[in-house]
Enzyme design. Structure first.
Site, PDB file in Angstrom:
ATOM      1  N   GLU A  29       0.819  -1.203   0.000  1.00 42.04           N
ATOM      2  CA  GLU A  29       0.000   0.000   0.000  1.00 42.04           C
ATOM      3  C   GLU A  29       0.860   1.263   0.000  1.00 42.04           C
ATOM      4  O   GLU A  29       0.565   2.234  -0.710  1.00 42.04           O
ATOM      5  CB  GLU A  29      -0.917   0.016   1.233  1.00 42.04           C
ATOM      6  CG  GLU A  29      -1.887  -1.152   1.291  1.00 42.04           C
ATOM      7  CD  GLU A  29      -1.374  -2.316   2.109  1.00 42.04           C
ATOM      8  OE1 GLU A  29      -2.174  -2.924   2.830  1.00 42.04           O
ATOM      9  OE2 GLU A  29      -0.163  -2.614   2.008  1.00 42.04           O
TER      10      GLU A  29
ATOM     11  N   THR B 228       9.355 -45.104  -5.070  1.00 36.88           N
ATOM     12  CA  THR B 228      10.221 -43.931  -4.923  1.00 36.88           C
ATOM     13  C   THR B 228      11.708 -44.255  -4.881  1.00 36.88           C
ATOM     14  O   THR B 228      12.531 -43.348  -4.989  1.00 36.88           O
ATOM     15  CB  THR B 228       9.852 -43.182  -3.635  1.00 36.88           C
ATOM     16  OG1 THR B 228      10.007 -44.068  -2.516  1.00 36.88           O
ATOM     17  CG2 THR B 228       8.411 -42.697  -3.688  1.00 36.88           C
TER      18      THR B 228
ATOM     19  N   TRP C  94      18.143 -41.027 -11.032  1.00 32.71           N
ATOM     20  CA  TRP C  94      16.993 -40.151 -10.923  1.00 32.71           C
ATOM     21  C   TRP C  94      15.783 -40.866 -11.499  1.00 32.71           C
ATOM     22  O   TRP C  94      15.869 -41.435 -12.583  1.00 32.71           O
ATOM     23  CB  TRP C  94      17.221 -38.850 -11.677  1.00 32.71           C
ATOM     24  CG  TRP C  94      18.372 -38.057 -11.173  1.00 32.71           C
ATOM     25  CD1 TRP C  94      19.607 -37.966 -11.701  1.00 32.71           C
ATOM     26  CD2 TRP C  94      18.379 -37.197 -10.017  1.00 32.71           C
ATOM     27  NE1 TRP C  94      20.400 -37.119 -10.977  1.00 32.71           N
ATOM     28  CE2 TRP C  94      19.664 -36.634  -9.925  1.00 32.71           C
ATOM     29  CE3 TRP C  94      17.422 -36.866  -9.050  1.00 32.71           C
ATOM     30  CZ2 TRP C  94      20.022 -35.741  -8.908  1.00 32.71           C
ATOM     31  CZ3 TRP C  94      17.781 -35.992  -8.050  1.00 32.71           C
ATOM     32  CH2 TRP C  94      19.052 -35.438  -7.986  1.00 32.71           C
TER      33      TRP C  94
ATOM     34  N   THR D 104      17.023 -40.225   4.538  1.00 31.30           N
ATOM     35  CA  THR D 104      17.308 -39.610   3.245  1.00 31.30           C
ATOM     36  C   THR D 104      18.711 -39.027   3.227  1.00 31.30           C
ATOM     37  O   THR D 104      19.422 -39.112   2.216  1.00 31.30           O
ATOM     38  CB  THR D 104      16.266 -38.512   2.943  1.00 31.30           C
ATOM     39  OG1 THR D 104      14.970 -39.121   2.850  1.00 31.30           O
ATOM     40  CG2 THR D 104      16.576 -37.807   1.635  1.00 31.30           C
TER      41      THR D 104
ATOM     42  N   SER E 191      16.093 -38.431  15.155  1.00 32.62           N
ATOM     43  CA  SER E 191      15.757 -38.762  16.543  1.00 32.62           C
ATOM     44  C   SER E 191      16.985 -39.015  17.403  1.00 32.62           C
ATOM     45  O   SER E 191      17.079 -38.539  18.538  1.00 32.62           O
ATOM     46  CB  SER E 191      14.840 -39.988  16.584  1.00 32.62           C
ATOM     47  OG  SER E 191      13.606 -39.716  15.973  1.00 32.62           O
TER      48      SER E 191
ATOM     49  N   GLU F 117      10.766 -33.293   1.609  1.00 37.48           N
ATOM     50  CA  GLU F 117      11.394 -34.220   0.660  1.00 37.48           C
ATOM     51  C   GLU F 117      12.055 -35.305   1.501  1.00 37.48           C
ATOM     52  O   GLU F 117      13.213 -35.186   1.884  1.00 37.48           O
ATOM     53  CB  GLU F 117      12.405 -33.505  -0.239  1.00 37.48           C
ATOM     54  CG  GLU F 117      11.773 -32.494  -1.182  1.00 37.48           C
ATOM     55  CD  GLU F 117      12.699 -32.073  -2.301  1.00 37.48           C
ATOM     56  OE1 GLU F 117      13.605 -32.860  -2.663  1.00 37.48           O
ATOM     57  OE2 GLU F 117      12.527 -30.956  -2.818  1.00 37.48           O
TER      58      GLU F 117
END
Length: 362
Positions: free
Chosen positions: A55, A164, A173, A199, A225, A293
């Site tokens: 604004e 996956t 990939w 991962t 963890s 991811e």
């Protein structure tokens, strides 16, 4: 209530707001257009925290032409002092006659008080024009302000049969370069990118934005963890890193801190990271959108605890077979009425892959 011209000007305000898609966080993405006698005389958008709001920039551009004009703004003007003065004061001071807002600000510090201040000053106020589009643009900000948790978007690259990674962990990939670049664009708009220790061990990702230009890198969050994150991990090489642990291992924490990471200890009764509390912690850190991811175990935990809002799935034109890993580790269902429902929001081809955007319903 609203004319075609009103809709046209609000659409322009939303287009301006979208320019802050990658940079405005943790603030909302906001655009503003000042219109007098049917002509736009000023426009602005909020780029990043600490800089003038939309604004104010639009009013500066309009100058004296703002007097008696209409301001179209994608979010209720702010009425509180933050890093910048209240936008309602600027609108009142310049003599704006009418304010049309797409939606009310969900921030409890505003939440209607901006509209009230404008009306008290004799300014005509209308709200609700293109509200759905405005909410979609600021879906993370709305989530954080209304429920105390960020919007969680889970990105998954998979084969056509929903796999996956191979049984040996190999996943690079599955999808093509166009899909990977598109995925980085979604990373860039997020405030944080979240993954799990599995991962990191399997892929050693950098977890940053590389495939598209960005002026800001998201926070990297690792769910770990037992504090097993290797000190040699690529993601520790640059950028801010937050490690969520379940053990108060002072030596391990100190080692990660020496590498520049921050550690929060959030254990649950099972000795794992309490994921709901992690999301609340991210909200307290002004995180609007979380881009996940991760592997199928953390994916399943997040989905199972009701923390996933949206799925961003890239399906590749290939089949990997039953021995490969799936998208989620979830308990077996005995009845189909326990299935988890999603609502398809968008589907399009990205290179040779199919991108599906779906909202989690239950």
């Amino acid at each position: 209530m609203f004319s075609p011209a009103d809709r046209e000007h609000m659409a322009e305000a939303l287009r301006l707001a979208e320019k802050g898609l990658f940079t405005a966080t943790p603030n909302p993405r906001v655009g503003c257009v000042i219109v007098r006698d049917g002509q736009a005389v000023g426009a602005g958008w909020h780029e990043k925290t600490g800089e003038p709001h939309a604004e104010v920039l639009a009013l500066r551009a309009a100058g004296e032409r703002a007097r008696g004009a209409t301001a179209y703004v994608s979010l209720e003007p702010c009425s509180h002092h933050g890093r910048t003065p209240p936008c309602v004061d600027a609108l009142i001071k310049t003599g704006i006659a009418r304010v049309v807002a797409a939606m009310q600000d969900p921030n409890s510090q505003v939440a209607g008080s901006g509209f009230a201040a404008l009306r008290a000053a004799g300014i005509q106020v209308e709200s609700g024009l293109m509200q759905d589009e405005a909410r979609a643009l600021n879906i993370g900000f709305v989530a954080r302000m209304s429920r105390g948790r960020p919007w969680v978007r889970m990105k998954i690259a998979a084969s056509l049969d929903g796999r996956t990674a191979l049984a040996n962990g190999q996943s690079r990939w599955i999808t093509g370069p166009e899909a990977r670049r598109d995925g980085h664009a979604w990373r860039a708009r997020a405030c944080a990118v979240l993954t799990g220790i599995g991962t990191v061990r399997d892929d050693d990702p950098q977890l940053n934005v590389r495939e598209v230009e960005t002026a800001r890198q998201p926070l990297k969050v690792v769910v770990d963890s037992r504090l097993q994150l290797p000190l040699s991990a690529k993601l520790l090489a640059s950028g801010k890193v937050l490690v969520a642990a379940a053990v108060d291992d002072q030596a391990g924490i100190a080692a990660l801190q020496d590498k520049g990471a921050e550690v929060v200890v959030l254990p649950n009764a099972r000795g794992k990271v309490e994921l709901t509390e992690l999301m609340r912690e991210l909200a307290r850190r002004d995180i609007n959108e979380v881009h996940v991811e991760a592997g199928f175990k953390l994916n399943g935990s997040l989905l199972g605890e009701g923390l996933v809002d949206e799925l961003l799935i890239y399906l590749a034109p290939c089949i990997l077979g039953d021995s490969a890993y799936g998208m989620f580790s979830l308990p077996e269902l005995a009845h189909l009425d326990r299935k988890r429902l999603v609502q398809f929001a968008d589907m399009q081809t990205i290179g040779s892959d199919l991108r599906i955007l779906a909202r989690v319903v239950n």
